[in-house]
Design a protein around this motif. Structure first.
Motif, mmCIF file in Angstrom:
data_model
loop_
_atom_site.group_PDB
_atom_site.id
_atom_site.type_symbol
_atom_site.label_atom_id
_atom_site.label_comp_id
_atom_site.label_asym_id
_atom_site.label_seq_id
_atom_site.Cartn_x
_atom_site.Cartn_y
_atom_site.Cartn_z
ATOM 1 N N ASN A 1 1.132 16.810 -5.761
ATOM 2 C CA ASN A 1 1.167 16.501 -4.321
ATOM 3 C C ASN A 1 2.430 15.728 -3.939
ATOM 4 N N ARG A 2 3.555 16.078 -4.617
ATOM 5 C CA ARG A 2 4.860 15.521 -4.228
ATOM 6 C C ARG A 2 5.405 16.495 -3.180
ATOM 7 N N LEU A 3 5.611 16.013 -1.970
ATOM 8 C CA LEU A 3 5.875 16.922 -0.839
ATOM 9 C C LEU A 3 7.349 17.289 -0.702
ATOM 10 N N SER B 1 12.142 4.043 -3.682
ATOM 11 C CA SER B 1 12.328 5.090 -2.675
ATOM 12 C C SER B 1 11.467 6.299 -3.003
ATOM 13 N N ASN B 2 11.280 7.160 -2.034
ATOM 14 C CA ASN B 2 10.510 8.388 -2.247
ATOM 15 C C ASN B 2 11.255 9.555 -1.631
ATOM 16 N N PRO B 3 11.610 10.569 -2.447
ATOM 17 C CA PRO B 3 12.452 11.673 -1.939
ATOM 18 C C PRO B 3 11.875 12.376 -0.712
ATOM 19 N N GLY C 1 0.809 -1.210 0.000
ATOM 20 C CA GLY C 1 0.000 0.000 0.000
ATOM 21 C C GLY C 1 0.841 1.258 0.000
ATOM 22 N N CYS C 2 0.191 2.416 -0.052
ATOM 23 C CA CYS C 2 0.880 3.703 -0.034
ATOM 24 C C CYS C 2 -0.057 4.794 0.475
ATOM 25 N N ASP C 3 0.482 5.668 1.337
ATOM 26 C CA ASP C 3 -0.324 6.749 1.928
ATOM 27 C C ASP C 3 -0.064 8.087 1.271
ATOM 28 N N ASN C 4 0.771 8.092 0.222
ATOM 29 C CA ASN C 4 1.249 9.377 -0.278
ATOM 30 C C ASN C 4 0.296 10.155 -1.163
ATOM 31 N N MET C 5 -0.657 9.527 -1.777
ATOM 32 C CA MET C 5 -1.704 10.234 -2.522
ATOM 33 C C MET C 5 -1.158 11.198 -3.582
ATOM 34 N N CYS C 6 -0.143 10.806 -4.345
ATOM 35 C CA CYS C 6 0.288 11.636 -5.472
ATOM 36 C C CYS C 6 -0.906 11.728 -6.413
ATOM 37 N N THR C 7 -1.199 12.916 -6.909
ATOM 38 C CA THR C 7 -2.488 13.139 -7.579
ATOM 39 C C THR C 7 -2.661 12.346 -8.864
ATOM 40 N N PHE C 8 -1.593 11.865 -9.485
ATOM 41 C CA PHE C 8 -1.697 11.123 -10.755
ATOM 42 C C PHE C 8 -1.785 9.618 -10.546
ATOM 43 N N CYS C 9 -1.663 9.147 -9.290
ATOM 44 C CA CYS C 9 -1.386 7.727 -9.062
ATOM 45 C C CYS C 9 -2.585 6.929 -8.558
ATOM 46 N N VAL C 10 -2.782 5.732 -9.101
ATOM 47 C CA VAL C 10 -3.899 4.870 -8.692
ATOM 48 C C VAL C 10 -3.545 3.990 -7.500
ATOM 49 N N VAL C 11 -2.258 3.855 -7.204
ATOM 50 C CA VAL C 11 -1.817 2.864 -6.216
ATOM 51 C C VAL C 11 -2.532 2.974 -4.871
ATOM 52 N N PRO C 12 -2.673 4.173 -4.282
ATOM 53 C CA PRO C 12 -3.351 4.219 -2.986
ATOM 54 C C PRO C 12 -4.786 3.679 -3.044
ATOM 55 N N PHE C 13 -5.429 3.735 -4.252
ATOM 56 C CA PHE C 13 -6.803 3.256 -4.389
ATOM 57 C C PHE C 13 -6.838 1.767 -4.694
ATOM 58 N N GLY D 1 8.717 -2.400 -2.021
ATOM 59 C CA GLY D 1 7.548 -1.689 -1.477
ATOM 60 C C GLY D 1 7.255 -0.521 -2.397
ATOM 61 N N GLN D 2 6.011 -0.079 -2.401
ATOM 62 C CA GLN D 2 5.692 1.090 -3.207
ATOM 63 C C GLN D 2 6.512 2.288 -2.739
ATOM 64 N N ASN D 3 6.828 2.269 -1.412
ATOM 65 C CA ASN D 3 7.560 3.386 -0.823
ATOM 66 C C ASN D 3 8.348 2.852 0.362
HETATM 67 S S1 SF4 Z 1 3.520 7.560 -7.089
HETATM 68 FE FE1 SF4 Z 1 4.424 6.192 -5.599
HETATM 69 S S2 SF4 Z 1 4.508 7.388 -3.725
HETATM 70 FE FE2 SF4 Z 1 3.035 8.390 -5.062
HETATM 71 S S3 SF4 Z 1 1.031 7.520 -4.508
HETATM 72 FE FE3 SF4 Z 1 1.870 6.309 -6.212
HETATM 73 S S4 SF4 Z 1 2.915 4.591 -5.234
HETATM 74 FE FE4 SF4 Z 1 2.620 6.176 -3.677
#
Ligand code: SF4
Length: 482
Positions: free
Chosen positions: A312-314, A273-275, A177-189, A221-223
Motif C-alpha cells: 500500500n505504498r501509493l 519523508s514519504n515519496p 501519528g500517520c494516516d498512510n496505512m502501509c500494510t507492514f507497519c504498526v505505527v498507525p495503530f 515526524g513519521q511523515n
Molecule cells: S511506514 Fe511510515 S508512512 Fe507507512 S504507515 Fe508506517 S509510519 Fe506511516
C-alpha cells in the motif's frame, strides 16, 4: 532548569537539564525511532514538574521508564530483556516503580501487565500528560494504564528536557501519528491519526534552542511531508475546515521556509519523508536556503511495483525515479538514504532484482535495511502469509546490504578532494586528537582538532574516505560560524 554534565562519552561532555530542588530520580531509556527519543524528552519535562530529575544510574532510580518500539519482533524482545534486568535491580530496591511507554505499550495495552509482572504502569504515546495521575495510582498500590490515542495531542505546549545531549543537535517534533496505512507497519495503530503542531510553538522551541547554544535541529515526524497546520485537528479533516482556515494553512515547505528564515545560522534537517507525499516546493525550499541541509531520508521499502502495491505504498518505481531526478536536478549533491524491506510476503526473485536495480539507479548514501518481520494487527499480518523462507530473506537482505555498501563508498569517494562544511559535534571515537561532525549530506567527517571547538562550523578539505566516513584537514571557519 539548569544544565549539568551528565557524563563524559569519548572525551565529550553530554549535558542534561536538571531542576533545582527536585529530589526524585527518573531513569528513562528509549528504543526505536527518533520520535521515541524526542518523546522521552517530553516525558522528562512533564516529570521534572513532579519533582523528578533524570539519573543514568538504574540502581538509584525511584522510577524507571522504558520507551518501547514495536516495529519488528526483535525490538520487542529487546524490551523484555531490559525488564528482566530491571527485575534483578528491583530485588535490591523494592520501592522502585517500573513503567513502559511508546508503541509496544500501545500495542499490548493491559496485556503488558499480565505478561510482565514487574510492570506497574503502561502509557501510550498520546497519554504522557497523564503520567502524574498514573504514578499517584501506582503509589497508592494500583496498576495504572492509559493507552488512549488522541486527535489533538502534539505536546506543543511542553518544553522538552534534553537528555544525553551533545548541546549541539536537537530533535523538534512537528507531527504525530500517520494516516498512510502501509500494510507492514504498526505505527498507525500505535501512534494514531496524523496531526500537526502549531508552527508558532515550533518556532518558539527552535528560538529557545538557539538561545541555549544549539546549532542544529531535526524536524521530526513519521511523515513530515504531510505536515499541515490549519488551526488544529486531524489532517484528514482539512477539507471540512473553513475557507479561512484552508487559505491560511501552513504546509511543510512553508514551515521549512519559516524556520530557515527565523534562524539563518541554525542547521535544519528533517525526517522522515514519504515519496508519495513529498512535493516539489519542499525541494525548492531546500535549494533556496543554505542552512537547510542537502540531505533527504526517502524510504522506498521495495523496488517492485507489484510489492509496492501490496505494501500500500501509493507510488510506482517510475514515480520514485522521477522524484529522485527532480531532487538531483535542483540539489545535485543531495545526500539520499532509504529504508528497505527484504522478503515481503510473495516477494519473488524478480521482485528482489527490481529492488537491486532501483538501488543501482539511485546509488544511496546509506540505508536502513531489514528482513520482513510480521507485525500482529497490521494488514499484512492479518491477510498475507509470511511465505518467504527465512534463508531466502537473509540471502536477499545480505545482497541488499552488500550493494548498499558499494554505493556508499561510491558516494563518499565523490567527496574526496572537495571542501565541505562540517558542524563539530564531538571527539572522534578513535582519536581524542580529532573532531567528528557531519557535513550537509549527513556524512560523518573526521579531522584534527587544532583550535576549533564543539559547535563550530568548519570548512574541511576531504583527503580520504571509507564507505561511511570522510577524513580531512580543517581549512577555515565557515561563514555560518559568524
Ligand atoms: S511506514 Fe511510515 S508512512 Fe507507512 S504507515 Fe508506517 S509510519 Fe506511516
Amino acid at each position: 532548569m539548569e544544565k549539568v554534565i551528565d557524563e563524559k562519552v569519548q572525551g565529550t561532555a553530554l549535558v542534561k537539564e536538571a531542576k533545582e530542588g527536585n529530589s526524585k530520580r527518573l531513569f528513562i531509556e528509549s528504543y526505536g525511532c527518533q520520535m521515541n527519543f524526542s518523546d522521552s524528552e517530553i516525558v522528562a519535562s512533564i516529570l521534572a514538574n513532579e519533582g523528578y530529575n533524570t539519573t543514568n544510574q538504574l540502581e538509584d532510580a525511584d522510577l524507571v521508564l522504558v520507551n518501547t518500539c514495536s516495529i519488528r519482533e526483535k525490538a520487542e524482545q529487546t524490551v523484555r530483556k531490559r525488564l528482566e534486568k530491571y527485575n534483578a535491580v528491583k530485588q535490591q530496591n523494592p520501592k522502585m516503580k517500573v513503567g513502559v511507554l511508546g508503541c509496544m505499550a500501545e500495542r499490548l495495552k493491559e496485556k503488558f501487565l499480565e505478561e510482565e509482572k514487574i510492570v506497574d504502569l503502561v502509557v501510550g504515546p498520546d497519554a504522557y500528560k497523564d503520567l502524574p495521575n498514573l504514578i499517584n495510582e501506582v503509589e497508592e498500590g494500583r496498576n495504572a494504564v492509559n493507552v488512549i490515542l488522541s486527535k489533538e495531542e502534539t505536546y506543543g505546549d511542553i518544553s522538552p528536557v534534553r537528555l544525553q545531549s551533545n548541546g549541539v543537535s536537537a530533535f523538534v517534533s512537528i507531527t504525530r501519528g500517520c494516516d498512510n496505512m502501509c500494510t507492514f507497519c504498526v505505527v498507525p495503530f500505535t501512534r494514531g491519526r496524523e496531526r500537526s503542531r502549531d508552527p508558532q510553538s515550533i518556532l518558539q522551541e527552535v528560538n529557545e534552542l538557539w538561545e541555549k547554544g544549539f546549532k542544529e535541529i531535526t524536524l521530526l515526524g513519521q511523515n513530515v511531508d504531510s505536515y499541515l497546520w490549519y488551526g488544529g485537528g486531524l489532517k484528514k479533516d482539512f477539507a471540512k475546515a473553513s475557507k479561512m482556515a484552508q487559505a491560511t494553512a501552513v504546509n511543510f515547505a512553508q514551515l521549512l521556509d519559516m524556520v530557515a528564515e527565523a534562524q539563518p545560522k541554525m542547521r535544519i534537517r528533517f525526517s522522515t519523508s514519504n515519496p508519495q507525499d513529498m512535493t516539489m516546493d519542499v525541494i525548492e525550499t531546500m535549494a533556496k536556503h543554505h542552512n537547510i541541509c542537502n540531505y533527504i531520508h526517502l524510504p522506498v521499502q521495495s523496488g517492485s511495483d507489484r510489492i509496492l502495491k501490496k505494501m500500500n505504498r501509493l507510488h510506482t518505481r517510475e514515480e520514485y525515479f522521477e522524484m529522485i531526478d527532480n531532487i538531483k536536478k535542483l540539489i545535485p549533491d543531495c545526500g539520499i538514504s532509504h529504508d528497505m524491506i527484504a522478503g515481503f510476503p510473495t516477494e519473488t526473485e524478480e521482485d528482489h532484482q527490481d529492488t537491486l536495480s532501483l538501488m543501482e539507479y539511485v546509488k544511496y548514501d546509506f540505508g536502513f535495511m531489514f528482513a520482513y518481520s510480521e507485525r500482529p494487527g497490521t494488514m499484512a499480518g492479518r491477510k498475507f502469509e509470511d511465505d518467504v523462507p527465512e534463508k531466502v530473506k537473509k540471502r536477499r537482505l545480505t545482497e541488499i546490504i552488500e550493494l548498499q555498501q558499494k554505493h556508499a563508498l561510491y558516494r563518499t569517494q565523490q567527496q574526496v578532494g572537495k571542501t565541505v562544511e562540517v558542524l563539530i559535534e564531538k571527539s572522534s571515537k578513535r582519536s581524542d586528537a580529532h573532531w567528528a561532525g557531519r557535513n550537509s549530506q549527513n556524512t560523518m567527517v573526521i579531522f584534527p582538532k587544532e583550535n576549533y571547538k564543539v559547535g563550530d562550523y568548519v570548512m574541511v578539505k576531504v583527503e580520504d574516505c571509507t564507505s561511511a566516513t570522510l577524513f580531512g584537514e580543517a581549512v577555515d571557519y565557515s561563514p555560518m560560524n559568524a
